[in-house]
Design an enzyme around this catalytic site. Structure first.
Site, PDB file in Angstrom:
ATOM      1  N   CYS A   1      -0.241   6.310  10.224  1.00 39.28           N
ATOM      2  CA  CYS A   1       1.048   5.689  10.547  1.00 39.28           C
ATOM      3  C   CYS A   1       0.850   4.376  11.279  1.00 39.28           C
ATOM      4  O   CYS A   1       0.105   4.317  12.254  1.00 39.28           O
ATOM      5  CB  CYS A   1       1.864   6.567  11.483  1.00 39.28           C
ATOM      6  SG  CYS A   1       2.300   8.122  10.780  1.00 39.28           S
TER       7      CYS A   1
ATOM      8  N   CYS B   1       3.535   8.615   0.468  1.00 37.90           N
ATOM      9  CA  CYS B   1       4.224   7.728   1.403  1.00 37.90           C
ATOM     10  C   CYS B   1       4.327   6.347   0.752  1.00 37.90           C
ATOM     11  O   CYS B   1       3.300   5.738   0.433  1.00 37.90           O
ATOM     12  CB  CYS B   1       3.389   7.676   2.688  1.00 37.90           C
ATOM     13  SG  CYS B   1       4.000   6.533   3.913  1.00 37.90           S
TER      14      CYS B   1
ATOM     15  N   ASN C   1      -1.553   5.501  16.829  1.00 38.68           N
ATOM     16  CA  ASN C   1      -2.787   5.148  16.124  1.00 38.68           C
ATOM     17  C   ASN C   1      -3.204   3.743  16.537  1.00 38.68           C
ATOM     18  O   ASN C   1      -2.355   2.887  16.775  1.00 38.68           O
ATOM     19  CB  ASN C   1      -2.556   5.210  14.613  1.00 38.68           C
ATOM     20  CG  ASN C   1      -2.319   6.625  14.149  1.00 38.68           C
ATOM     21  OD1 ASN C   1      -3.099   7.526  14.428  1.00 38.68           O
ATOM     22  ND2 ASN C   1      -1.211   6.844  13.456  1.00 38.68           N
TER      23      ASN C   1
ATOM     24  N   CYS D   1       7.157  -6.522   7.395  1.00 35.47           N
ATOM     25  CA  CYS D   1       8.333  -5.885   7.979  1.00 35.47           C
ATOM     26  C   CYS D   1       8.925  -6.854   8.997  1.00 35.47           C
ATOM     27  O   CYS D   1       8.200  -7.605   9.643  1.00 35.47           O
ATOM     28  CB  CYS D   1       7.932  -4.577   8.677  1.00 35.47           C
ATOM     29  SG  CYS D   1       9.346  -3.644   9.329  1.00 35.47           S
TER      30      CYS D   1
ATOM     31  N   GLY E   1       7.319  -1.465   5.943  1.00 35.72           N
ATOM     32  CA  GLY E   1       8.687  -1.962   5.756  1.00 35.72           C
ATOM     33  C   GLY E   1       9.763  -1.021   6.256  1.00 35.72           C
ATOM     34  O   GLY E   1       9.503   0.129   6.598  1.00 35.72           O
ATOM     35  N   GLU E   2      10.979  -1.552   6.315  1.00 33.65           N
ATOM     36  CA  GLU E   2      12.137  -0.789   6.798  1.00 33.65           C
ATOM     37  C   GLU E   2      13.045  -0.490   5.598  1.00 33.65           C
ATOM     38  O   GLU E   2      13.701  -1.391   5.061  1.00 33.65           O
ATOM     39  CB  GLU E   2      12.873  -1.630   7.861  1.00 33.65           C
ATOM     40  CG  GLU E   2      14.234  -1.125   8.236  1.00 33.65           C
ATOM     41  CD  GLU E   2      14.289   0.357   8.627  1.00 33.65           C
ATOM     42  OE1 GLU E   2      13.403   0.835   9.366  1.00 33.65           O
ATOM     43  OE2 GLU E   2      15.217   1.045   8.160  1.00 33.65           O
TER      44      GLU E   2
ATOM     45  N   SER F   1      12.965   6.693  13.849  1.00 35.43           N
ATOM     46  CA  SER F   1      11.936   6.281  14.802  1.00 35.43           C
ATOM     47  C   SER F   1      12.607   5.990  16.128  1.00 35.43           C
ATOM     48  O   SER F   1      13.146   4.904  16.325  1.00 35.43           O
ATOM     49  CB  SER F   1      11.239   5.022  14.268  1.00 35.43           C
ATOM     50  OG  SER F   1      10.555   5.334  13.086  1.00 35.43           O
ATOM     51  N   LEU F   2      12.587   6.947  17.014  1.00 25.86           N
ATOM     52  CA  LEU F   2      13.269   6.768  18.306  1.00 25.86           C
ATOM     53  C   LEU F   2      12.285   6.196  19.333  1.00 25.86           C
ATOM     54  O   LEU F   2      12.541   5.153  19.922  1.00 25.86           O
ATOM     55  CB  LEU F   2      13.862   8.104  18.766  1.00 25.86           C
ATOM     56  CG  LEU F   2      14.729   8.049  20.026  1.00 25.86           C
ATOM     57  CD1 LEU F   2      15.955   7.175  19.831  1.00 25.86           C
ATOM     58  CD2 LEU F   2      15.148   9.456  20.449  1.00 25.86           C
ATOM     59  N   HIS F   3      11.207   6.895  19.556  1.00 24.62           N
ATOM     60  CA  HIS F   3      10.085   6.410  20.364  1.00 24.62           C
ATOM     61  C   HIS F   3      10.388   6.160  21.845  1.00 24.62           C
ATOM     62  O   HIS F   3       9.522   5.638  22.558  1.00 24.62           O
ATOM     63  CB  HIS F   3       9.477   5.122  19.782  1.00 24.62           C
ATOM     64  CG  HIS F   3       9.053   5.223  18.345  1.00 24.62           C
ATOM     65  ND1 HIS F   3       8.462   6.335  17.795  1.00 24.62           N
ATOM     66  CD2 HIS F   3       9.151   4.329  17.314  1.00 24.62           C
ATOM     67  CE1 HIS F   3       8.210   6.129  16.520  1.00 24.62           C
ATOM     68  NE2 HIS F   3       8.628   4.927  16.194  1.00 24.62           N
TER      69      HIS F   3
ATOM     70  N   CYS G   1       8.162  -3.913  15.710  1.00 27.62           N
ATOM     71  CA  CYS G   1       7.886  -2.899  16.740  1.00 27.62           C
ATOM     72  C   CYS G   1       6.517  -3.209  17.360  1.00 27.62           C
ATOM     73  O   CYS G   1       5.559  -3.505  16.629  1.00 27.62           O
ATOM     74  CB  CYS G   1       7.894  -1.498  16.140  1.00 27.62           C
ATOM     75  SG  CYS G   1       9.478  -1.065  15.388  1.00 27.62           S
TER      76      CYS G   1
ATOM     77  N   GLU H   1       0.839  -1.187   0.000  1.00 25.58           N
ATOM     78  CA  GLU H   1       0.000   0.000   0.000  1.00 25.58           C
ATOM     79  C   GLU H   1       0.877   1.239   0.000  1.00 25.58           C
ATOM     80  O   GLU H   1       1.975   1.231   0.554  1.00 25.58           O
ATOM     81  CB  GLU H   1      -0.856   0.008   1.271  1.00 25.58           C
ATOM     82  CG  GLU H   1      -1.910  -1.086   1.253  1.00 25.58           C
ATOM     83  CD  GLU H   1      -2.618  -1.267   2.582  1.00 25.58           C
ATOM     84  OE1 GLU H   1      -3.797  -1.605   2.554  1.00 25.58           O
ATOM     85  OE2 GLU H   1      -2.017  -1.096   3.648  1.00 25.58           O
TER      86      GLU H   1
ATOM     87  N   SER I   1      12.619   7.151   6.348  1.00 28.94           N
ATOM     88  CA  SER I   1      12.400   6.943   7.780  1.00 28.94           C
ATOM     89  C   SER I   1      12.919   5.565   8.176  1.00 28.94           C
ATOM     90  O   SER I   1      12.606   4.573   7.527  1.00 28.94           O
ATOM     91  CB  SER I   1      10.898   7.038   8.074  1.00 28.94           C
ATOM     92  OG  SER I   1      10.644   6.779   9.445  1.00 28.94           O
TER      93      SER I   1
ATOM     94  N   CYS J   1       3.192  -1.384  16.037  1.00 30.87           N
ATOM     95  CA  CYS J   1       2.993  -1.184  14.596  1.00 30.87           C
ATOM     96  C   CYS J   1       2.342  -2.404  13.954  1.00 30.87           C
ATOM     97  O   CYS J   1       2.749  -3.540  14.196  1.00 30.87           O
ATOM     98  CB  CYS J   1       4.353  -0.916  13.939  1.00 30.87           C
ATOM     99  SG  CYS J   1       4.248  -0.678  12.162  1.00 30.87           S
TER     100      CYS J   1
END
Ligand code: SAH
Length: 400
Positions: free
Chosen positions: A377, A146, A334, A153, A202-203, A258-260, A157, A103, A234, A160
């Site tokens: 996201c 995007c 989200n 992936c 994906g990464e 992406s630190l989070h 995480c 997507e 990202s 996600c």
């Protein structure tokens, strides 16, 4: 340096025709006994005009068109479904030739978002953000696309949806660039595709060579010709590949990380990749990134209720980021099926933001877009997933 030597990875026959740069086409034409200047023509047909059908390449000879068909010049995917959100966000489902799907999302931007995505320092006078005289007379609304880089992936995480089923496979450069080429058909007449973010499923730095080739294709002057400054990659924080990206593009590609979490204990709990590249190693890679003047690295920080969202976490984050040229993008989590985590209250989000602001950390809260079509996201999960045998995260996360 030639296009081909700048790009590692697959070469020659292994390369999907849509992934070929003009130099690759020149080499192929040479083998066919054709003149090499046709390379630019073929490349422009595909990457400027979005024509994948050799029979439509009207300025090429019939035998050359046939040779291109025989060589497998064909779009590697097609748009199967478009869902349009009430806020104008469009989610496109694309079916790949092996039956799996990805997507990508078209997101209309506000001025505020535009600065966010392109990581432009709001205090600087970045010349690329200034409208040209033509744009001033014909203002088009900027849209961000995007794109996805993998089916599924491997990073797993906790918050996600994309990583829930593991990784099926990485996308080839042809599949990444074709998302852009096909999405252009869904940009409205009063809009302009302005920014590109590698923030879909994906990464991007996992299958590094394919991502780099896609970036070379997308930025090539004879193709889409997008400015690297308008592109943001990202990453979950694959530190060595952040270094490679910096040197391969002289820091011109926008970087989002992406630190989070403000410390390793919290990050380990939600992002398995932190056990491989911890915060110190990640920040070391960010310090070494050859960031052009007036640019900043975006730090993405998904706020999760009770996990990483306290004012103390915000103070710790401010200390951690001291001395780095960054902008923090807070993303209230989200909703994701099957995750027992959720966004903090709006008050808690604002309190977190206020702590960062009081410590002079540049920061914004990402607006939620397209969630009525599961396009926000972390929601790209392919509810009707094709492709089989997902690769479990542990296989990819092992060191070495
Ligand atoms: N693999 C890349 C790009 C993918 S996702 C990366 O990790 O950066 C783009 C952003 O959305 C990342 O910052 C990701 O952590 C974040 N994200 C994932 N799930 C989310 C969720 N449920 N709510 C909010 N943000 C999420």
């Amino acid at each position: 340096m030639t296009d081909a030597t700048k790009t590692r990875g697959k070469q020659g026959a292994d390369l999907h025709p849509v992934a070929r740069l003009p130099d690759d086409w020149a080499a192929w034409l040479h083998e066919q006994g054709e003149r090499s200047f046709r390379a630019g023509q073929i490349f422009r047909w595909i990457h400027q005009r979005g024509v994948f059908e050799p029979q439509q390449m009207s300025d090429l000879s019939k035998p050359l068109r046939q040779a291109l068909s025989d060589a497998g010049v064909v779009a590697p995917m097609s748009v199967e479904q478009v869902l349009r959100s009430a806020d104008g966000t469009r989610k496109l489902l694309m079916r790949l030739s092996d039956g799996s799907a990805v997507e990508c999302v078209l997101i209309p931007m506000t001025n505020e978002d535009d600065a966010d995505v392109a990581c432009v320092d709001p205090d600087g006078d970045d010349d690329e953000t200034a409208a040209s005289p033509e744009q001033a007379s014909l203002p088009k609304k900027p849209v961000t696309l995007c794109v996805s880089t993998q089916v599924g992936c491997a990073m797993a995480c906790a918050f996600c949806a994309s990583g829930r089923a593991g990784l099926t496979r990485g996308l080839g450069a042809a599949e990444i660039v074709t998302q852009v080429l096909l999405s252009r058909g869904y940009v409205d007449a009063d809009e302009q595709l302005r920014n590109l973010v590698f923030m879909g499923m994906g990464e991007p730095l996992h299958h590094y060579d394919e991502t780099v080739r896609a970036l070379r294709l997308i930025t090539h002057q004879d193709g889409l010709g997008m400015s690297p400054r308008r592109i943001t990659v990202s990453t979950v924080g694959l530190a060595p590949n952040i270094g490679r990206l910096g040197s391969d593009f002289d820091g011109k590609i926008g970087l989002a990380v992406s630190l989070h979490a403000p410390n390793d204990a919290v990050r380990n709990a939600i992002m398995p990749i932190n056990r491989r590249f911890d915060i110190a190693e990640l920040l070391g890679a960010l310090r070494a990134y050859p960031l052009p003047k007036r640019r900043r690295i975006t730090i993405e920080y998904t706020l999760i209720d009770g996990l990483n969202d306290s004012p103390e976490h915000a103070h710790e984050l401010a200390v951690l980021l001291t001395g780095l040229r960054v902008k923090v993008n807070l993303i209230p989590m989200n909703p994701v099926d099957g995750a027992d985590m959720r966004a903090p209250s709006p008050r808690a989000v604002d309190a977190f933001r206020a702590v960062l602001a009081s410590r002079r950390v540049s920061c914004s809260v990402r607006k939620r877009r397209g969630d009525d079509v599961d396009a926000a996201c972390g929601q790209l999960a392919l509810k009707r997933q094709g492709g089989a045998n997902p690769i479990p995260a542990e296989r990819v996360l092992r060191r070495g």
